[in-house]
Design a protein around this motif. Sequence first.
Motif, short mmCIF file in Angstrom:
data_model
loop_
_atom_site.label_atom_id
_atom_site.label_comp_id
_atom_site.label_asym_id
_atom_site.label_seq_id
_atom_site.Cartn_x
_atom_site.Cartn_y
_atom_site.Cartn_z
N ILE A 1 0.77 -1.21 -0.05
CA ILE A 1 -0.13 -0.28 -0.02
C ILE A 1 0.77 1.22 -0.03
O ILE A 1 1.68 1.25 0.93
N GLU A 2 0.71 2.14 -0.85
CA GLU A 2 1.46 3.42 -0.92
C GLU A 2 0.87 4.43 -0.04
O GLU A 2 -0.27 4.83 0.19
N THR A 3 1.96 4.72 0.89
CA THR A 3 1.57 5.84 1.76
C THR A 3 2.66 6.94 1.87
O THR A 3 3.53 6.86 1.23
N SER A 4 2.32 7.95 2.73
CA SER A 4 3.40 8.96 2.65
C SER A 4 4.51 8.71 3.46
O SER A 4 5.57 9.26 3.18
N ALA A 5 4.67 7.58 3.95
CA ALA A 5 5.74 6.98 4.66
C ALA A 5 6.48 5.86 3.70
O ALA A 5 7.44 5.40 4.13
N GLY A 6 5.91 5.87 2.52
CA GLY A 6 6.39 4.84 1.75
C GLY A 6 5.70 3.66 1.52
O GLY A 6 4.59 3.53 2.23
N PRO A 7 6.06 2.83 0.40
CA PRO A 7 5.08 1.32 0.56
C PRO A 7 5.04 0.68 1.70
O PRO A 7 6.32 0.26 2.21
N LEU A 8 3.99 0.04 2.07
CA LEU A 8 3.92 -0.80 3.30
C LEU A 8 3.30 -2.07 3.05
O LEU A 8 2.01 -2.05 2.21
N HIS A 9 3.69 -3.19 3.42
CA HIS A 9 3.22 -4.47 2.92
C HIS A 9 2.27 -4.81 4.28
O HIS A 9 2.66 -5.13 5.24
N ILE A 10 0.76 -5.00 3.86
CA ILE A 10 0.00 -5.12 5.00
C ILE A 10 -0.64 -6.39 4.61
O ILE A 10 -0.97 -6.72 3.41
N THR A 11 -1.21 -6.94 5.71
CA THR A 11 -1.96 -8.22 5.52
C THR A 11 -3.09 -8.26 6.59
O THR A 11 -3.14 -7.33 7.43
N VAL A 12 -4.04 -9.14 6.33
CA VAL A 12 -5.15 -9.35 7.31
C VAL A 12 -5.43 -10.46 7.66
O VAL A 12 -4.94 -11.58 6.98
N SER A 13 -5.84 -10.95 8.80
CA SER A 13 -6.27 -12.16 9.44
C SER A 13 -7.82 -12.19 9.31
O SER A 13 -8.62 -11.13 9.55
N ILE A 14 -8.59 -13.06 8.88
CA ILE A 14 -10.00 -13.36 8.63
C ILE A 14 -10.56 -14.61 9.42
O ILE A 14 -10.02 -15.82 9.31
N GLY A 15 -11.50 -14.46 10.00
CA GLY A 15 -12.48 -15.55 10.52
C GLY A 15 -13.75 -15.49 9.96
O GLY A 15 -14.49 -14.46 9.62
N ALA A 16 -14.21 -16.77 9.45
CA ALA A 16 -14.99 -16.87 8.56
C ALA A 16 -16.28 -17.67 8.99
O ALA A 16 -15.74 -18.79 9.52
N PHE A 17 -17.50 -17.37 8.79
CA PHE A 17 -18.38 -18.42 9.07
C PHE A 17 -19.69 -18.57 8.16
O PHE A 17 -19.92 -17.44 7.75
N THR A 18 -20.12 -19.72 7.79
CA THR A 18 -21.21 -19.88 6.83
C THR A 18 -22.37 -20.48 7.64
O THR A 18 -22.31 -21.50 8.27
N MET A 19 -23.62 -20.11 7.41
CA MET A 19 -24.69 -20.70 7.99
C MET A 19 -25.67 -20.97 6.62
O MET A 19 -25.99 -20.25 5.92
N ASP A 20 -26.54 -21.94 7.08
CA ASP A 20 -27.66 -22.26 5.90
C ASP A 20 -28.93 -21.72 6.50
O ASP A 20 -29.00 -21.29 7.61
N SER A 21 -29.96 -21.86 5.58
CA SER A 21 -31.35 -21.32 6.03
C SER A 21 -31.94 -21.75 7.26
O SER A 21 -32.99 -21.12 7.81
N LEU A 22 -31.47 -23.02 7.63
CA LEU A 22 -32.26 -23.73 8.60
C LEU A 22 -31.60 -23.18 10.09
O LEU A 22 -32.26 -23.59 11.17
N GLU A 23 -30.46 -22.54 10.06
CA GLU A 23 -29.71 -22.26 11.27
C GLU A 23 -29.95 -20.86 11.83
O GLU A 23 -29.44 -20.39 12.83
N TRP A 24 -30.74 -19.95 10.97
CA TRP A 24 -30.74 -18.83 11.50
C TRP A 24 -31.33 -18.45 12.80
O TRP A 24 -32.58 -18.86 12.93
N SER A 25 -30.83 -17.89 13.81
CA SER A 25 -31.31 -17.61 15.30
C SER A 25 -32.07 -16.21 15.20
O SER A 25 -32.84 -15.93 16.15
N GLY A 26 -32.00 -15.42 14.22
CA GLY A 26 -32.90 -14.07 14.28
C GLY A 26 -31.93 -13.06 14.43
O GLY A 26 -32.34 -11.70 14.51
N ASP A 27 -30.80 -13.27 15.15
CA ASP A 27 -29.98 -11.84 15.54
C ASP A 27 -28.45 -12.03 15.00
O ASP A 27 -28.17 -13.24 14.45
N VAL A 28 -27.64 -10.88 14.91
CA VAL A 28 -26.50 -11.04 14.41
C VAL A 28 -25.29 -11.49 15.31
O VAL A 28 -24.21 -11.94 14.73
#
Length: 319
Positions: free
Chosen positions: A250-277
């Motif tokens: 990522i180009e910044t005013s301090a020069g290019p910075l190599h940035i990464t992210v960590s991701i947590g992922a979850f999938t639900m099907d239509s039978l599992e919705w509990s109604g809240d987030v």
Amino acid sequence: MRILVADDDAVSRRLMEKILTQSGYEVMTVADGRGALDALSHKDGPRMALLDWMMPGIDGPEVCRQLRARQEGSYVYLTLLTSRQDRTDVIQGLEAGADDYLTKPCNSEELKARLRTGLRILMLEDKLVEAREEMRMRATHDALTGLLNRGAVLNFMKVEMARCRREHTPLSILLCDVDHFKQVNDVHGHLVGDQVLRELAHRLKQAIRPFDGVGRYGGEEFVLVLSGCGSEQLRHRSGDILDAVRSKPIETSAGPLHITVSIGAFTMDSLEWSGDVEFPLGRADGALYRAKMNGRNCVQFADHLSTNDGEHVGLPTVS
């Protein structure tokens, strides 16, 4: 400004077109009410119209009535042209939705003056719409990144949860956290940190489909809502999202910075919705914690099983 002239008399149309063209208007003409209604209902149709009262098929007041019944689109300033002098007729035309009326034959100077009044009203209406849209953006979007803010993205998630339950389709939630972001702020300053967040937001938005949702959850955390995305598809898409972030510095005013992210992922099907987030967010957050513990710059998936002590069993890491 484009203006429509609707009159079944060809001579009247040509005369009106000449006056308006000389006054700087872009003129469109039609010979009946149906043509007027079609032209004015178009998304890019004229914003002003001169409608003869008596026309074949649909008369001027009925054009006004039907156009006002439609809620979509920009406001159109409607002026009725009539040879009627009775006050009851004038009231009838205004109640049908006309903004103004002129008695035929029209005085050209009076016509121009009335239309200038219409232009001022349209300019005011446009400013009000612009102000309303700006207020909506401020209420629903994060000021730094331009993404949905926390409240708006959670509301988007609720809507998608309800829709996916109705349609019996899966929904995937991803929590993304910028790796070592505190170090970016400590070493380079918060202005550089803001530059990183803005570019990350752009890359995340580009990595999803137009009908998916992405918002800033808080600080350096982002939420992605992928509609109709099942667990198998999520494996590929989450990897693409990782690559979209880490593919180039990522180009910044301090020069290019190599940035990464960590991701947590979850999938639900239509039978599992509990109604809240909270439920899917909690699962995704648990998976994000494991991604951090496993060295960052990866995705961890939460499945539907859990150990006896309540910790979720993660699926294999994508790196």
